[in-house]
Scaffold this motif. Structure first.
Motif, PDB file in Angstrom:
ATOM      1  N   GLY A  45       0.786  -1.222   0.000  1.00  0.00           N
ATOM      2  CA  GLY A  45       0.000   0.000   0.000  1.00  0.00           C
ATOM      3  C   GLY A  45       0.817   1.271   0.000  1.00  0.00           C
ATOM      4  N   ASP A  46       0.367   2.248   0.772  1.00  0.00           N
ATOM      5  CA  ASP A  46       1.015   3.560   0.808  1.00  0.00           C
ATOM      6  C   ASP A  46       2.396   3.520   1.441  1.00  0.00           C
ATOM      7  OD1 ASP A  46      -0.809   2.941   3.004  1.00  0.00           O
ATOM      8  OD2 ASP A  46      -0.162   4.815   3.911  1.00  0.00           O
ATOM      9  N   LEU A  47       2.723   2.457   2.177  1.00  0.00           N
ATOM     10  CA  LEU A  47       4.043   2.374   2.793  1.00  0.00           C
ATOM     11  C   LEU A  47       5.150   2.190   1.763  1.00  0.00           C
ATOM     12  CD1 LEU A  47       3.424   0.300   6.040  1.00  0.00           C
ATOM     13  CD2 LEU A  47       3.307   2.763   5.675  1.00  0.00           C
ATOM     14  N   LYS A  48       4.777   1.760   0.565  1.00  0.00           N
ATOM     15  CA  LYS A  48       5.778   1.600  -0.496  1.00  0.00           C
ATOM     16  C   LYS A  48       6.338   2.942  -0.938  1.00  0.00           C
ATOM     17  CE  LYS A  48       3.069  -0.684  -3.266  1.00  0.00           C
ATOM     18  NZ  LYS A  48       2.592  -1.436  -4.463  1.00  0.00           N
ATOM     19  N   THR A  49       5.581   4.000  -0.784  1.00  0.00           N
ATOM     20  CA  THR A  49       6.003   5.311  -1.282  1.00  0.00           C
ATOM     21  C   THR A  49       6.135   6.360  -0.185  1.00  0.00           C
ATOM     22  OG1 THR A  49       3.683   5.861  -1.756  1.00  0.00           O
ATOM     23  CG2 THR A  49       4.978   4.912  -3.556  1.00  0.00           C
ATOM     24  N   THR A  50       5.872   5.989   1.055  1.00  0.00           N
ATOM     25  CA  THR A  50       5.983   6.938   2.163  1.00  0.00           C
ATOM     26  C   THR A  50       7.396   6.921   2.723  1.00  0.00           C
ATOM     27  OG1 THR A  50       3.651   6.557   2.746  1.00  0.00           O
ATOM     28  CG2 THR A  50       5.048   7.607   4.408  1.00  0.00           C
ATOM     29  N   SER A  51       8.038   8.083   2.763  1.00  0.00           N
ATOM     30  CA  SER A  51       9.400   8.160   3.289  1.00  0.00           C
ATOM     31  C   SER A  51       9.380   7.982   4.801  1.00  0.00           C
ATOM     32  CB  SER A  51      10.032   9.511   2.946  1.00  0.00           C
ATOM     33  OG  SER A  51       9.326  10.567   3.588  1.00  0.00           O
ATOM     34  N   ASP A  52      10.495   7.568   5.358  1.00  0.00           N
ATOM     35  CA  ASP A  52      10.561   7.332   6.797  1.00  0.00           C
ATOM     36  C   ASP A  52      10.215   8.586   7.590  1.00  0.00           C
ATOM     37  OD1 ASP A  52      11.191   4.709   6.450  1.00  0.00           O
ATOM     38  OD2 ASP A  52      13.339   4.933   6.840  1.00  0.00           O
ATOM     39  N   LYS A  53      10.595   9.759   7.094  1.00  0.00           N
ATOM     40  CA  LYS A  53      10.316  10.997   7.835  1.00  0.00           C
ATOM     41  C   LYS A  53       8.827  11.321   7.880  1.00  0.00           C
ATOM     42  CE  LYS A  53      11.104  14.163   3.925  1.00  0.00           C
ATOM     43  NZ  LYS A  53       9.722  14.657   3.847  1.00  0.00           N
ATOM     44  N   ASP A  54       8.059  10.727   6.970  1.00  0.00           N
ATOM     45  CA  ASP A  54       6.622  10.972   6.929  1.00  0.00           C
ATOM     46  C   ASP A  54       5.801   9.863   7.575  1.00  0.00           C
ATOM     47  OD1 ASP A  54       6.860  13.428   5.565  1.00  0.00           O
ATOM     48  OD2 ASP A  54       7.026  12.390   3.634  1.00  0.00           O
ATOM     49  N   LEU A  55       6.469   8.870   8.125  1.00  0.00           N
ATOM     50  CA  LEU A  55       5.752   7.779   8.773  1.00  0.00           C
ATOM     51  C   LEU A  55       5.191   8.217  10.123  1.00  0.00           C
ATOM     52  CD1 LEU A  55       8.101   4.697   8.179  1.00  0.00           C
ATOM     53  CD2 LEU A  55       5.838   5.065   7.171  1.00  0.00           C
ATOM     54  N   THR A  56       3.953   7.838  10.392  1.00  0.00           N
ATOM     55  CA  THR A  56       3.393   7.983  11.728  1.00  0.00           C
ATOM     56  C   THR A  56       3.943   6.862  12.600  1.00  0.00           C
ATOM     57  OG1 THR A  56       1.517   6.551  11.242  1.00  0.00           O
ATOM     58  CG2 THR A  56       1.259   8.904  10.733  1.00  0.00           C
ATOM     59  N   PRO A  57       3.772   6.925  13.920  1.00  0.00           N
ATOM     60  CA  PRO A  57       4.196   5.792  14.755  1.00  0.00           C
ATOM     61  C   PRO A  57       3.521   4.485  14.340  1.00  0.00           C
ATOM     62  CG  PRO A  57       3.848   7.730  16.120  1.00  0.00           C
ATOM     63  CD  PRO A  57       3.375   8.096  14.738  1.00  0.00           C
ATOM     64  N   VAL A  58       2.245   4.554  13.961  1.00  0.00           N
ATOM     65  CA  VAL A  58       1.537   3.358  13.502  1.00  0.00           C
ATOM     66  C   VAL A  58       2.136   2.864  12.188  1.00  0.00           C
ATOM     67  CG1 VAL A  58      -0.630   2.542  12.493  1.00  0.00           C
ATOM     68  CG2 VAL A  58      -0.637   3.689  14.708  1.00  0.00           C
ATOM     69  N   GLY A  59       2.363   3.775  11.256  1.00  0.00           N
ATOM     70  CA  GLY A  59       2.958   3.393   9.973  1.00  0.00           C
ATOM     71  C   GLY A  59       4.313   2.753  10.150  1.00  0.00           C
ATOM     72  N   SER A  60       5.103   3.302  11.059  1.00  0.00           N
ATOM     73  CA  SER A  60       6.426   2.747  11.330  1.00  0.00           C
ATOM     74  C   SER A  60       6.314   1.346  11.923  1.00  0.00           C
ATOM     75  CB  SER A  60       7.176   3.665  12.300  1.00  0.00           C
ATOM     76  OG  SER A  60       8.463   3.161  12.585  1.00  0.00           O
ATOM     77  N   ASN A  61       5.348   1.146  12.802  1.00  0.00           N
ATOM     78  CA  ASN A  61       5.124  -0.162  13.415  1.00  0.00           C
ATOM     79  C   ASN A  61       4.704  -1.189  12.366  1.00  0.00           C
ATOM     80  OD1 ASN A  61       4.654  -2.239  15.231  1.00  0.00           O
ATOM     81  ND2 ASN A  61       2.907  -1.273  16.215  1.00  0.00           N
ATOM     82  N   ILE A  62       3.750  -0.832  11.529  1.00  0.00           N
ATOM     83  CA  ILE A  62       3.285  -1.750  10.480  1.00  0.00           C
ATOM     84  C   ILE A  62       4.419  -2.066   9.513  1.00  0.00           C
ATOM     85  CG2 ILE A  62       1.735  -1.980   8.498  1.00  0.00           C
ATOM     86  CD1 ILE A  62      -0.328  -0.362  10.081  1.00  0.00           C
TER      87      ILE A  62
END
Length: 354
Positions: A45-62
């Motif tokens: 999904g969106d994690l393929k194109t989301t940079s680490d600096k734009d990750l939420t804590p949840v996004g980083s966990n997933i």
């Protein structure tokens, strides 16, 4: 109930906490079959194109879990601030889902272990999510199984009971802002941990519903050979080892339509318990005591999957299978979801493993 084959790295440090895990890993490494290191680490999904600096804590966990981290939850629990209709509860995603899960789990267990509705919920979770692969413009864990005419497809036969019950739950709780997609996956994960021996898999909500019927020809059938199913699941980002872990859900499976003359036959001798008998009994091949799907037998003896199958059937099989299944199903529950960075974790509301 018919269960069509549900089918369908990195080793997280937490995995070593399982009893016997260190010894089991040493045995696997010694024979050159470091299975847990061959799980998928592909992003979705969106994690393929989301940079680490734009990750939420949840996004980083997933992202961490998808890339090989443990998907098995700890024993943290949740205490609601009030009853479901209270203002405090209505404002809390965790509180609303706490009461929904309490409702679900009452249908998923009895004195013998997990129930037919629990088996159906596990299968239903697979069948909603698996209508997606990397070439799909839509589909996946989007609720379309129950929001469209998908349920009438041949591969979804015998899901009518759990489908009807899930729609009843949805009608009861939709006023609290839940999605059908989240309800289907929450039911699958709750059913899994409600089965004696089942893992408590980390759970997130916030999926978006889609009333379009999912793409066709993306679910496996019990008459397929191993390589066809491996290819089908590779297109969904799963490795062959992930596939072997996922089909272990047949531990709590019974069938109704694969062989109508043996309606009710199970795929191992303990279908109310989440255990390793499925693997050892499929290898043993006694198709009179249990009903063995052709696809399961093919995977158990195929060159690319037989070593992993045997490792799950071994003396340390449970300590290997639990983390492998949990990580693979966590991935399954997020197929086709494109707002992973904005989901909400609700793991704390799940029952504890039995």
């Amino acid at each position: 109930m018919k269960i069509t084959t549900l089918l369908h790295g990195l080793v997280a440090p937490q995995v070593l906490a399982y009893p016997g895990m260190g010894r089991a890993l040493a045995e696997i490494q010694a024979r050159g079959d470091f299975a847990l290191g061959r799980r998928s680490t592909e992003l979705l999904g969106d994690l393929k194109t989301t940079s680490d600096k734009d990750l939420t804590p949840v996004g980083s966990n997933i992202k961490s879990i998808l890339q090989g981290g443990s998907a098995i939850a700890d024993s943290s629990t949740y205490k609601p601030p009030g009853d479901l209709t209270s203002d405090a509860c209505k404002k809390s995603t965790l509180c609303v889902w706490y009461y929904i899960v309490q409702d679900l789990k009452g249908s998923f267990t009895n004195n013998n272990g997990c129930t037919s509705l629990a088996r159906g919920a596990i299968r239903q979770g697979f069948h909603d999510a698996a209508t997606w692969d990397k070439n799909s413009a839509y589909g996946g864990a989007d609720g379309s199984l129950l929001l469209s005419d998908e349920l009438s497809r041949s591969e979804n036969l015998a899901l009518d009971d759990i489908g009807s019950q899930t729609k009843t739950w949805y009608d009861k709780y939709k006023g609290y802002g839940i999605s059908m997609a989240d309800l289907i996956q929450t039911a699958a994960v709750t059913a899994t941990v409600s089965c004696p021996g089942g893992p408590r898999i980390k759970l997130f909500v916030g999926r978006k519903d889609d009333s379009r019927a999912g793409p066709t020809n993306l679910l496996p059938f019990q008459f397929q050979d191993a390589q066809a199913i491996i290819d089908l699941f590779a297109a969904k980002t799963f490795t062959s080892n992930d596939l072997v872990a996922l089909i272990g859900a047949h531990s709590v499976s019974t069938q109704r339509l694969a062989d109508p003359s043996r309606a009710g036959a199970s795929q191992d001798t303990t279908p109310s318990v989440w255990d390793m008998n499925f693997y050892s009994q499929t290898i043993a091949g006694d198709n009179k005591t249990i009903l063995i799907f052709h696809s399961d037998k093919s995977i158990s003896s195929y060159s690319a999957t037989q070593d992993q199958f045997k490792s799950f059937a071994g003396s340390n099989g449970k300590s290997l299978w639990s983390p492998a299944y949990s990580q693979a199903y966590f991935r399954m529950s997020l197929l086709g979801v494109n707002n992973l960075n904005n989901l909400t974790e609700i793991t704390q509301v799940l029952p504890l493993s039995q």
